[in-house]
Design a protein around this motif. Structure first.
Motif, PDB file in Angstrom:
ATOM      1  N   UNK A  44      44.265  11.813  65.500  1.00 54.81           N
ATOM      2  CA  UNK A  44      43.586  10.706  64.826  1.00 54.81           C
ATOM      3  C   UNK A  44      42.463  12.036  63.859  1.00 54.81           C
ATOM      4  N   UNK A  45      42.316  13.165  64.723  1.00 55.26           N
ATOM      5  CA  UNK A  45      41.580  14.691  63.724  1.00 55.26           C
ATOM      6  C   UNK A  45      41.887  14.336  62.242  1.00 55.26           C
ATOM      7  N   UNK A  46      43.503  14.671  62.594  1.00 56.42           N
ATOM      8  CA  UNK A  46      44.560  15.066  61.206  1.00 56.42           C
ATOM      9  C   UNK A  46      44.639  13.613  60.678  1.00 56.42           C
ATOM     10  N   UNK A  47      44.478  12.544  60.897  1.00 53.51           N
ATOM     11  CA  UNK A  47      44.771  11.459  59.809  1.00 53.51           C
ATOM     12  C   UNK A  47      43.812  11.229  59.286  1.00 53.51           C
ATOM     13  N   UNK A  48      42.780  11.441  60.200  1.00 52.05           N
ATOM     14  CA  UNK A  48      40.911  11.148  59.427  1.00 52.05           C
ATOM     15  C   UNK A  48      40.681  12.332  58.915  1.00 52.05           C
ATOM     16  N   UNK A  71      27.760   3.884  51.168  1.00 52.96           N
ATOM     17  CA  UNK A  71      28.604   2.698  52.833  1.00 52.96           C
ATOM     18  C   UNK A  71      29.579   2.877  52.610  1.00 52.96           C
ATOM     19  N   UNK A  72      29.980   3.260  54.583  1.00 54.85           N
ATOM     20  CA  UNK A  72      31.316   3.509  54.898  1.00 54.85           C
ATOM     21  C   UNK A  72      31.365   2.481  56.262  1.00 54.85           C
ATOM     22  N   UNK A  73      32.284   2.056  55.887  1.00 56.80           N
ATOM     23  CA  UNK A  73      33.371   0.866  56.908  1.00 56.80           C
ATOM     24  C   UNK A  73      34.464   1.754  57.313  1.00 56.80           C
ATOM     25  N   UNK A  74      34.445   2.575  59.002  1.00 55.14           N
ATOM     26  CA  UNK A  74      35.865   3.150  59.500  1.00 55.14           C
ATOM     27  C   UNK A  74      36.628   2.274  60.387  1.00 55.14           C
ATOM     28  N   UNK A  75      37.837   1.627  60.028  1.00 52.02           N
ATOM     29  CA  UNK A  75      38.894   1.267  60.746  1.00 52.02           C
ATOM     30  C   UNK A  75      39.656   1.791  61.462  1.00 52.02           C
ATOM     31  N   UNK A  76      39.409   1.543  62.937  1.00 52.95           N
ATOM     32  CA  UNK A  76      40.127   2.575  63.246  1.00 52.95           C
ATOM     33  C   UNK A  76      40.707   1.410  64.842  1.00 52.95           C
ATOM     34  N   UNK A  77      42.096   1.980  65.612  1.00 53.89           N
ATOM     35  CA  UNK A  77      43.373   1.198  65.945  1.00 53.89           C
ATOM     36  C   UNK A  77      43.213   1.008  67.564  1.00 53.89           C
ATOM     37  N   UNK A 104      37.281  -1.847  65.228  1.00 52.85           N
ATOM     38  CA  UNK A 104      38.090  -1.740  66.364  1.00 52.85           C
ATOM     39  C   UNK A 104      39.606  -2.627  65.455  1.00 52.85           C
ATOM     40  N   UNK A 105      40.678  -2.374  64.929  1.00 57.99           N
ATOM     41  CA  UNK A 105      41.302  -3.233  63.931  1.00 57.99           C
ATOM     42  C   UNK A 105      42.621  -3.189  64.610  1.00 57.99           C
ATOM     43  N   UNK A 106      43.432  -4.343  64.290  1.00 55.82           N
ATOM     44  CA  UNK A 106      45.548  -3.887  63.697  1.00 55.82           C
ATOM     45  C   UNK A 106      45.241  -3.642  62.109  1.00 55.82           C
ATOM     46  N   UNK A 107      46.282  -2.582  62.148  1.00 52.49           N
ATOM     47  CA  UNK A 107      46.090  -1.983  60.744  1.00 52.49           C
ATOM     48  C   UNK A 107      47.422  -2.147  59.850  1.00 52.49           C
ATOM     49  N   UNK A 108      47.115  -2.574  59.020  1.00 51.82           N
ATOM     50  CA  UNK A 108      48.103  -2.710  58.290  1.00 51.82           C
ATOM     51  C   UNK A 108      49.087  -1.703  57.516  1.00 51.82           C
ATOM     52  N   UNK A 109      48.996  -0.894  58.386  1.00 54.20           N
ATOM     53  CA  UNK A 109      49.848   0.970  57.428  1.00 54.20           C
ATOM     54  C   UNK A 109      50.311   0.970  58.529  1.00 54.20           C
ATOM     55  N   UNK A 112      49.317   4.179  61.418  1.00 54.19           N
ATOM     56  CA  UNK A 112      48.004   4.570  60.555  1.00 54.19           C
ATOM     57  C   UNK A 112      47.225   4.174  61.697  1.00 54.19           C
ATOM     58  N   UNK A 113      46.076   5.513  62.304  1.00 54.50           N
ATOM     59  CA  UNK A 113      45.552   5.075  63.073  1.00 54.50           C
ATOM     60  C   UNK A 113      43.502   4.586  62.622  1.00 54.50           C
ATOM     61  N   UNK A 114      44.075   5.151  61.234  1.00 60.63           N
ATOM     62  CA  UNK A 114      42.818   4.772  60.660  1.00 60.63           C
ATOM     63  C   UNK A 114      41.957   4.336  59.545  1.00 60.63           C
ATOM     64  N   UNK A 115      41.284   3.499  59.053  1.00 61.59           N
ATOM     65  CA  UNK A 115      41.550   2.956  57.130  1.00 61.59           C
ATOM     66  C   UNK A 115      40.053   3.228  57.131  1.00 61.59           C
TER      67      UNK A 115
END
Length: 126
Positions: A44-48, A71-77, A104-109, A112-115
């Motif tokens: 997650x650190x590398x992806x973030x 504003x920031x919205x962070x989506x994490x898996x 916390x969400x199931x991402x499409x990428x 990917x752990x973060x969007x």
């Protein structure tokens, strides 16, 4: 009316733009995509780090700075990624921080752990 911002990030086949501006507001989303179009598959650190660096590149492409992000919205898996994301977040933003939500969400990428979804005030940008 929206204006597309050329960001220098690789374009995929999805019908989306990395960033648009309308009425003085930048609308953007960022993922852990490398310059060659592949997705970072590290922790997650590398992806973030890559995702926030991409966000910074997008914001700067619009003529703004990270201080203009409102504003920031962070989506994490996974909820366990929150602390690692926060560690990186503090390197890209300073007080007063933008308004933020973390979801916390199931991402499409795949992999990917973060969007990140962000808005910035670019009304002062020529």
């Amino acid at each position: 009316m929206r204006k597309v911002i050329e960001t220098g990030l690789p374009n995929g086949t999805a019908p989306v733009e990395w960033a648009t501006v309308s009425n003085g507001t930048l609308y953007t989303a960022s993922i852990p995509i490398r310059a060659d179009g592949s997705i970072e598959d590290g922790d997650i650190t590398t992806q973030a780090e890559l995702t926030f660096a991409n966000l910074k590149q997008i914001v700067e492409s619009a003529g703004a700075t990270m201080d203009d992000v409102t504003q920031v919205q962070v989506f994490l898996t996974d909820k366990s990624y929150f602390d690692g994301m926060n560690e990186v977040y503090r390197r890209f933003f300073t007080k007063p921080y933008p308004n933020r939500a973390t979801i916390i969400a199931d991402l499409m990428v795949a992999g990917g752990k973060i969007e990140i979804l962000a808005h910035a005030d670019v009304s002062g940008v020529a």
